[in-house]
Motif scaffolding. Structure first.
Motif, mmCIF file in Angstrom:
data_model
loop_
_atom_site.group_PDB
_atom_site.id
_atom_site.type_symbol
_atom_site.label_atom_id
_atom_site.label_comp_id
_atom_site.label_asym_id
_atom_site.label_seq_id
_atom_site.Cartn_x
_atom_site.Cartn_y
_atom_site.Cartn_z
ATOM 1 N N SER A 211 0.798 -1.219 0.000
ATOM 2 C CA SER A 211 0.000 0.000 0.000
ATOM 3 C C SER A 211 0.834 1.273 0.000
ATOM 4 O O SER A 211 0.308 2.360 -0.199
ATOM 5 N N PHE A 212 2.171 1.185 0.262
ATOM 6 C CA PHE A 212 2.933 2.418 0.371
ATOM 7 C C PHE A 212 2.931 3.207 -0.933
ATOM 8 O O PHE A 212 2.621 4.389 -0.961
ATOM 9 N N PHE A 213 3.286 2.492 -2.025
ATOM 10 C CA PHE A 213 3.464 3.216 -3.273
ATOM 11 C C PHE A 213 2.136 3.400 -3.993
ATOM 12 O O PHE A 213 1.904 2.877 -5.058
ATOM 13 N N SER A 214 1.245 4.161 -3.357
ATOM 14 C CA SER A 214 -0.013 4.509 -4.013
ATOM 15 C C SER A 214 -0.169 6.012 -3.882
ATOM 16 O O SER A 214 0.353 6.616 -2.936
ATOM 17 N N LEU A 215 -0.859 6.618 -4.826
ATOM 18 C CA LEU A 215 -1.000 8.063 -4.825
ATOM 19 C C LEU A 215 -1.602 8.538 -3.504
ATOM 20 O O LEU A 215 -1.124 9.481 -2.884
ATOM 21 N N GLY A 216 -2.652 7.814 -3.078
ATOM 22 C CA GLY A 216 -3.341 8.212 -1.852
ATOM 23 C C GLY A 216 -2.390 8.254 -0.675
ATOM 24 O O GLY A 216 -2.347 9.237 0.080
ATOM 25 N N ASN A 217 -1.583 7.226 -0.510
ATOM 26 C CA ASN A 217 -0.697 7.161 0.643
ATOM 27 C C ASN A 217 0.403 8.219 0.550
ATOM 28 O O ASN A 217 0.749 8.860 1.540
ATOM 29 N N ILE A 218 0.953 8.401 -0.653
ATOM 30 C CA ILE A 218 2.043 9.372 -0.788
ATOM 31 C C ILE A 218 1.542 10.789 -0.522
ATOM 32 O O ILE A 218 2.193 11.578 0.175
#
Lengths: 316, 512, 324
Positions: free
Chosen positions: C42-49
């Protein structure tokens, strides 16, 4: 000829310690303003409630005398209180709980001392870091929940009496006497004065300042462990935020009691009076039905005022 | 303890027995400076041996070698005729050598007894405790033995300077010190206290203690000393007996330093307008009633012994210390504010301690060079790195500061180059009056000449300079006039034709 | 006799050294990103970033003012409590007047006033900064709890809430604010004479005073700015949370100090950059975010932050010893 020591304060009024004046004034004001203040049960209540604070303020006096500070005390107190509750709950043994709390306290104190004396990190930052660590550990061991269902013996530590005197007062007085003996009648105590007053003299006498410093902080940790027992007994439970911020009351008591933040001029009886002053202040404001937030703010002002006066004294 | 009761007689039997302690051919070198050069020195029991010399003659280095704080590069130590080693303070202590420093090694909030026996407390019955009765009794005995009648339970903070000194001596005696080194012990004492100290010294002599006594006061050199050794430039000039010389002889021995005198100096035909006028200046740091004048194109010296108040005078002028009385006129304008006002008006202070007070050691040469000129170079408040580097590099070139770049941390430069940075900072600020406090301290010969050439150029270009120096030869060589200080006051003013090392030393000495 | 010409060691240059320090930290941030990308889905998702960026922005606002205080060799322990009181008072103003603008001004004003009081204690009363601001912490804490009386304020105008939770061109508004204040902070510290004087004071306060810098006035300014930045942060928190409570800032002080120290600003003053603090805030946020994604209990956060503070000071002492 006989040499006379130069007496610096010639005016006898100036020689009465400020903390005593403040304490008497507060008592007079609160007695006049609330009928419930000057009663035996209330005074006894103030003293009983002050014992935990005293157990932090005594070692804090020693630490401040070495030009140090321990901001982690409140958080470590929370942790040791939780440890007492958890161990007592699991084993049913109060003694095991106390031992575990002492061990945890000493470990934290030693880490503080090591960071300050060996690594050389300024005390307020080193202990701010361990404050965070202890706070985190408290949340972890308790999972953010209160620990309840204590064995009856736990409550007994707080509500019990010894020869008619409440047990906390006995413990508090015992601690005070022990610290008094330690500071004024042992080599260790003598060297603490030298740690803040003239570290060079200590070096000439061939005494390791590092080891002493670690011992002073470790002793603080041990007292926080003991205070953890009282804290748990007082609430009859362990709570993950129980002691937070109590280090500030301890610093306040030491500062109000006339121990200087420079030069290693400590006064243990002043700290005792300072603890009672903080206790009376909080109790009186409480009786006046002022919220505890006002108590916190007034203790903050008390510290700033005391430090200001200390600064004035050290400059003159 | 009773041998050699008559001290004067000690000198006559000298040749028979070996001295209690002797140093032979001691040398100590620091990078660029020979602090001690082949110094030999001895003391017999019951003798007061005076050590005399100007600031920087090597007295304090010798003392530090004696007490084990410095290790000598060459030479040997002999105790009762036997060769011994002093590699650490512990060695010195074992030999019974104790130094009474001017800065006391006492703990203010412990009592006299605890201080005397710090680290050697008698054990009480409970482990870790102190036998209070015994420590007080022991302390009382030691205090009695030096004739100091005081309650050993009194805390040090309540004692005056003289009493603290007594406690220091008691502490040394309690450690079985047979050789006491005293560094200007009467500097902070009143007349009555001085008498008490002298009585104690007589008593210690009678007990066979050997005393090495450093002093600047001619009167006590003659009244106390059994022998006098004069140091100059780290060398032993002579050892004399007080009866055989006059005070003028001693002064002559102390001065005449072999200083390179090739500093250029172009004296102006006639001095310009008055730049700085100080009238009746006093401050809480112990100076009083200071009057002085500095004119454009002049270098004015401010001399006197270390501790005579020279630094305090310039700090008060610059506003670093608050003046309690008096007036400071700069360029005809009265100034009363702090250092920021002084800097704005065009005063510059080049302090004695470059590292502690002159420079931000972790910052770059460039940053240090422009710090006082920020307001001048960037009047609108916006800082421009390029412009600042340009100013800094111009100064580096102009002052020939040796540094790999303007971005080098200033703490990594040599002493001479650091001093140039401090001066450069005020050049950039456009200062008109430069106050130098020991500008050549810790700087090698070549750099010294450069610094003086720089000062010369400054005043030739219309600035003025007030210069503190302990090197009388320098003062005589470069100054137009000089004021000599003694005990916080100006003891006298010497015009160019009157300037001589002897006159400066004489004016600056205590003659009481 | 001891300050005789110290040998010149090589051509090590200070400023580039400082840049290398920042570079190392950026590298560390990238490595953490890389590790989290590998370790979690899940880290490399637009939402998380975007979430990480927003969190880092909030932390940065508090830490940026603090950076200036630390640069002078001081410390401000009252910033968390300052955020709380500023948020609560600003919230009241918005509720009562309905004007977000007035609220923003109030928040910054209250924060700045508190900071100025800190500055007065440090300069005029000469109380050591860590203890003066620690006293202030509890004074503010008490006043805030008394003022709020256990109440929570809810429901702010939608336009106001945009400051904290809105988006513009796909990026959270706080990120734009971050860029603005990163620029302002950097310009203030690097491109004004006041900024230069602040570095000089931190590197050696005695030399700074004797160089003609009005030290007390600059310190007063720095503490006031630090307070005002806490006030500004309080507004963004208010807008983000859409509520105000007395305990709003309690857990912010330690992370803010951690961000400053991780960012390479020396606790002993005179070294560091505002940009470094941004990187520090980013690293701390990444670590805490990663722990969250790796399902580590949130209880571990203060512990990790505490360890990081101590490690950062230790590292600072190691690096600084070489130069001084």
């Amino acid at each position: 000829m006989r040499e006379q020591a130069m007496v610096l304060n010639t005016n006898p009024l100036q020689r009465i310690p400020g903390v005593a004046v403040m304490l008497v004034l507060l008592c007079v004001v609160f007695s006049l303003m609330t009928p419930g203040f000057l009663t035996v049960p209330n005074i006894s209540n103030v003293l009983v409630q002050s014992t935990i604070l005293l157990m932090l303020a005594l070692p804090m006096t020693l630490i401040i005398m070495t030009e140090g500070l321990d901001l982690s005390m409140g958080a470590v107190l929370t942790l040791t209180s939780l440890i007492v509750a958890i161990v007592a709950l699991a084993t049913g043994s109060l003694l095991l709980g106390l031992l575990a709390a002492l061990a945890v306290g000493i470990v934290f104190g030693t880490i503080n001392g090591w960071l300050v004396a060996v690594v050389g990190i300024p005390p307020f930052v080193a202990t701010l870091g361990t404050l965070g660590m202890a706070q985190g550990l408290s949340l972890i061991v308790s999972d953010g929940q209160s620990v309840v269902g204590m064995p009856a013996a736990v409550r007994g530590v707080y509500s019990g009496t010894l020869g008619g005197v409440p047990l906390p007062i006995v413990l508090g007085l015992g601690s005070y006497l022990a610290f008094h003996g330690l500071l004024y009648h042992t080599r260790f105590g003598t060297y603490i004065f030298a740690l803040g007053g003239n570290r060079e003299a200590l070096k000439f006498a061939g005494i390791s300042a590092r080891r002493l410093l670690i011992l002073v902080y470790a002793l603080g940790g041990a007292m926080v462990g003991l205070a953890g027992l009282l804290m748990t007994a007082r609430m009859n439970s362990g709570h993950p935020t129980a002691g937070l911020g109590l280090e500030f009351d301890a610093i306040a008591a030491v500062a109000v009691g006339g121990t200087s933040f420079e030069r290693g001029n400590g006064w243990l009886l002043g700290t005792l009076l300072g603890v009672v002053t903080v206790g009376v202040l909080r109790n009186g404001l409480n009786l006046l039905a002022l919220p505890s937030s006002i108590q916190v703010a007034s203790v903050g002002l008390l510290v700033i005022a005391a430090l200001f006066v200390d600064g004035l004294r050290s400059r003159s | 303890m009773t041998q050699l009761a008559q001290s004067k007689a000690a000198v006559s039997i000298v040749q028979a027995a070996p001295p209690l302690f002797e140093l032979r051919g001691i040398s100590k070198e620091f990078p660029g400076v020979k602090a001690l050069d082949d110094v030999s020195f001895s003391v017999w029991p019951g003798e007061v041996h005076m050590l005399l010399g100007e600031n920087g003659a090597g007295k304090s280095s010798l003392m530090k070698v004696l007490c084990g704080a410095y290790r000598a590069d060459h030479g040997s130590f002999h105790y009762n005729g036997e060769t011994v080693e002093i590699a650490s303070p512990a060695d010195a202590q074992k030999l019974g050598i104790a130094v009474i420093f001017q800065e006391f090694s006492l703990v203010p909030y412990l009592d006299i007894a605890q201080n005397i026996f710090l680290g050697r407390e008698p054990a009480g019955r409970v482990p870790g405790t102190i036998d209070r009765k015994k420590i007080l009794a022991d302390a009382k005995r030691v205090l009695d033995s030096i004739g100091f009648d005081i309650d050993p339970a009194i805390r040090i903070e309540k004692l005056g300077v003289a009493q603290q000194q007594m406690v220091e001596i008691a502490k040394a005696i309690s450690q079985n010190a047979r050789i006491l080194v005293m560094d200007e012990p009467t500097a902070a004492l009143s007349d009555r206290e001085t008498e008490l100290l002298f009585a104690l010294i007589a008593r210690l002599k009678a007990d066979g203690v050997a005393i090495i006594y450093i002093s600047h006061r001619m009167a006590e050199v003659f009244s106390l000393g059994d022998r006098i050794t004069v140091l100059r430039d780290g060398r032993r000039i002579d050892e004399v007996k007080p009866g055989a010389v006059s005070s003028d002889d001693l002064v002559r021995m102390m001065v005449g330093r072999s200083v390179d005198m090739s500093y250029p100096r172009t004296f102006a035909e006639s001095p310009g307008k008055v730049m700085l006028e100080v009238r009746g200046l006093s401050s809480a740091s112990g100076i009083a009633g200071i009057d002085l004048v500095v004119r454009q194109g002049e270098i004015v010296g401010l001399c006197g012994l270390v501790g005579s108040g020279r630094t305090e005078v310039v700090r008060a002028i610059f506003g670093a210390d608050k003046a309690t009385a008096g007036q400071i006129l700069f360029d005809g304008q009265e100034k009363s504010g702090g250092p920021d006002e002084a800097a704005r008006l065009g005063l510059a202070l080049i302090p004695e301690s470059r590292k502690a007070e002159g420079l931000a050691l972790i910052r770059s040469v460039g940053d240090n060079l422009i710090v006082s000129a920020l307001r001048k170079i960037f009047p609108r408040g916006f800082f421009d790195q390029g412009k600042s580097r340009q100013v800094a590099n111009d100064l580096i070139r102009q002052l020939r500061i040796v540094t790999p770049s303007d971005k080098q941390a200033v703490g990594l430069l040599s002493g001479g180059n650091q001093q140039k940075v401090v001066i450069g900072k005020w050049l950039a600020a456009g200062a008109k009056l430069f106050i130098f406090d020991e500008p050549t301290r810790g700087i090698d010969v070549g750099a010294k000449a450069e610094i003086f050439a720089l000062i010369d150029r400054l005043v030739a270009d219309g600035a003025a300079a007030l210069m503190i120096s302990s090197e009388q030869a320098e003062i005589c060589h470069v100054c137009d006039r000089a004021y000599v200080m003694c005990d916080g006051r100006i003891a006298g003013e010497l015009a160019r034709h009157e300037l001589s090392e002897e006159k400066i030393v004489k004016l600056g000495m205590h003659h009481a | 006799m001891t300050d005789i010409s110290k040998p010149i060691t090589g051509g090590r240059m200070l400023l580039s050294d400082e840049m290398i320090q920042v570079f190392y930290r950026l590298l560390a941030a990238f490595l953490i990103c890389a590790a989290l990308t590998i370790l979690t889905n899940s880290f490399f998702s637009l939402g998380n970033i975007l979430n990480v960026l927003r969190q880092a922005s909030l932390l940065f606002f508090i830490a940026s003012g603090l950076t200036l205080v630390v640069l002078t060799g001081g410390l401000d322990l009252s910033i968390g409590a300052n955020v709380a009181i500023s948020a609560c008072i600003a919230g009241t103003v918005i509720h009562q007047t309905g004007s977000p603008t007035l609220g923003v001004l109030t928040g910054i004003g209250v924060g700045g006033a508190v900071g100025m009081l800190n500055g007065v204690m440090v300069t005029a009363l000469r109380i050591p900064s860590f203890i003066a601001t620690y006293g202030m912490l509890w004074v503010l804490h008490g006043i805030t709890y008394w003022y709020m009386g256990g109440e929570t304020m809810h429901g702010f105008p939608a336009g106001f809430r945009q400051i904290g939770s809105g988006y513009f061109l796909g990026l959270p508004i706080p990120v734009y604010l971050l860029l603005v204040f990163l620029a302002i902070g950097t310009i203030f510290a690097q491109r004004t004479t006041w900024g230069q004087e602040i570095y000089a004071i931190g590197a050696n306060p005695v030399a700074a005073r004797l160089s003609g810098i009005p030290v007390a006035r600059r310190l007063l300014l720095v503490y006031t700015v630090s307070g005002a930045m806490a006030g500004l942060a309080s507004i963004i928190f208010l807008a983000r949370l859409n509520s105000a409570e007395a305990d709003i800032g309690e857990s912010l002080t330690l992370p803010a100090i951690a961000a400053v120290l991780i960012g390479g600003t020396s606790l002993f003053g005179g070294l560091g950059t505002v940009f470094g603090t941004f990187v520090g805030a980013l690293i701390l946020t990444l670590v805490l975010n990663g722990m969250n994604l790796l399902s580590v209990n949130a209880s571990w956060q203060p512990l990790v932050t505490g360890v990081i503070v101590i490690l950062a000071v230790w590292l600072d002492m190691k690096t600084r010893r070489r130069a001084a």
